[in-house]
Scaffold this active site. Structure first.
Site, mmCIF file in Angstrom:
data_model
loop_
_atom_site.group_PDB
_atom_site.id
_atom_site.type_symbol
_atom_site.label_atom_id
_atom_site.label_comp_id
_atom_site.label_asym_id
_atom_site.label_seq_id
_atom_site.Cartn_x
_atom_site.Cartn_y
_atom_site.Cartn_z
ATOM 1 N N LYS A 1 55.640 16.002 49.375
ATOM 2 C CA LYS A 1 54.258 16.448 49.222
ATOM 3 C C LYS A 1 53.508 15.410 48.409
ATOM 4 O O LYS A 1 53.984 14.930 47.373
ATOM 5 C CB LYS A 1 54.210 17.799 48.504
ATOM 6 C CG LYS A 1 52.836 18.493 48.468
ATOM 7 C CD LYS A 1 51.952 18.050 47.296
ATOM 8 C CE LYS A 1 52.450 18.539 45.964
ATOM 9 N NZ LYS A 1 52.228 19.983 45.752
ATOM 10 N N ARG A 7 50.906 28.309 46.747
ATOM 11 C CA ARG A 7 52.278 27.911 46.437
ATOM 12 C C ARG A 7 52.518 27.854 44.934
ATOM 13 O O ARG A 7 53.531 28.322 44.413
ATOM 14 C CB ARG A 7 52.540 26.584 47.136
ATOM 15 C CG ARG A 7 53.656 25.726 46.565
ATOM 16 C CD ARG A 7 53.047 24.693 45.634
ATOM 17 N NE ARG A 7 53.932 23.559 45.396
ATOM 18 C CZ ARG A 7 53.983 22.929 44.231
ATOM 19 N NH1 ARG A 7 53.264 23.342 43.202
ATOM 20 N NH2 ARG A 7 54.761 21.880 44.096
ATOM 21 N N LYS A 45 50.797 15.899 29.015
ATOM 22 C CA LYS A 45 50.151 17.192 29.239
ATOM 23 C C LYS A 45 50.850 18.265 28.410
ATOM 24 O O LYS A 45 52.076 18.259 28.264
ATOM 25 C CB LYS A 45 50.171 17.573 30.715
ATOM 26 C CG LYS A 45 49.145 16.828 31.558
ATOM 27 C CD LYS A 45 49.031 17.440 32.936
ATOM 28 C CE LYS A 45 47.909 16.812 33.742
ATOM 29 N NZ LYS A 45 47.760 17.467 35.072
#
Length: 312
Positions: A65, A108, A227
């Protein structure tokens, strides 16, 4: 080669499909014969424009992906996030299927949260606190309202207009009747049975002491170095779960956990495979870190293909 456009994939996906696909993916992630490769993180010619490539394989399928984040897109009338899923024909090594999956990706991602909550949150959880009021927050709330008796959604966000419109957007996803209102971070945490963070933050969004015993926390935003959404002190007193431990320690929320806490990570797939709840008592705080794995994309792509074929 099969091609499914953004419009077609968006018309085929729903929360039930995404939940089943996410559950399948999380179990497959801990099964023998599965390989998940390190994520590739890059940027466009303008460094603010980011993309990631996540890939993996099982005995039955393989693919990848590509997810992108172009922050200036709203000025062009386009979404910031986009995704494309590629499935390989393993016999010859060619790309067999290409699926544009911008909206699918939102389903998803939220589905992994819902699967985790189904085995980690208290079954009577009625109050949801969500940090962020953007597109992903909407899907997180709708996915959780399907599997928990959520009645109240407390939204912590800077954009009041987005908070005001969230209730209407949730109704459009079938999650009507929820009491959706803005709240401060401390107020939301103190009242919540479930806390979800869905932001691009790089510093803790709340204090560990604001989280009451028995709360389930889902950190959905950390998927790159630096993050961070949760206070490290919370990770020291909670049971820690994730989609993929080695990835969570490097680019997920648990990169900020102590070495001792990192040593106690449990892959959610192991909990699901045993068929038991992950929570050991009502007062336990549970934390699920979702940094995102390729199998989530590959399983939902296969489900979309099956549904598309059934329509023919």
């Amino acid at each position: 080669m099969r091609f499914i456009s953004e419009e077609e994939s968006a018309s085929l996906v729903d929360h039930a499909m995404a939940f089943d696909a996410a559950r399948e993916a999380l179990i497959a992630a801990v099964a023998p014969g599965t390989t998940l490769f390190p994520a590739v993180l890059g940027h466009g010619s303008e460094p603010a424009n980011r993309f990631s490539i996540k890939s993996g394989s099982t005995a039955d399928y393989a693919g990848l992906k590509v997810g992108s984040f172009w922050p200036g897109n709203p000025d062009r009338g386009l979404p910031r996030h986009n995704s494309v899923i590629l499935l390989f024909d393993q016999a010859v090594g060619r790309v067999d299927t290409v699926i544009e999956a911008g909206r699918v990706n939102a389903y998803r991602t939220a589905a992994a949260d819902a699967v985790a909550a189904s085995v980690l949150a208290r079954p009577d959880s009625a109050v949801l606190a969500v940090f962020g009021a953007g597109n992903q927050a909407e899907f997180e709330c709708a996915a959780l309202a399907r599997i928990l008796p959520i009645r109240t959604v407390l939204v912590v966000a800077r954009d009041a207009a987005k908070v005001a419109g969230l209730s209407e957007r949730l109704a459009g996803q079938g999650a009507s009747g929820l009491d959706v209102r803005a709240a401060s971070a401390q107020e939301a945490c103190a009242a919540a049975d479930v806390i979800v963070t869905a932001t691009p933050a790089r510093a803790p969004l709340f204090e560990a002491g604001w989280v009451r015993p028995g709360t389930h926390v889902a950190a959905m935003g950390a998927d790159a170095k630096g993050k961070q959404e949760l206070p490290p002190a919370l990770l020291e007193r909670a049971a820690l779960f994730c989609d993929l431990p080695e990835q969570s320690r490097t680019i997920g929320e648990f990169q900020h956990a102590s070495a001792q806490a990192q040593g106690g990570l449990t892959a959610l797939g192991d909990v699901l495979r045993r068929g038991e709840g992950g929570r050991t008592d009502r007062d336990q705080i549970t934390v699920f870190d979702s940094s995102g794995i390729a199998l989530q994309d590959l399983t939902i792509a296969r489900a979309i293909l099956a549904k598309a074929d059934a329509r023919l």
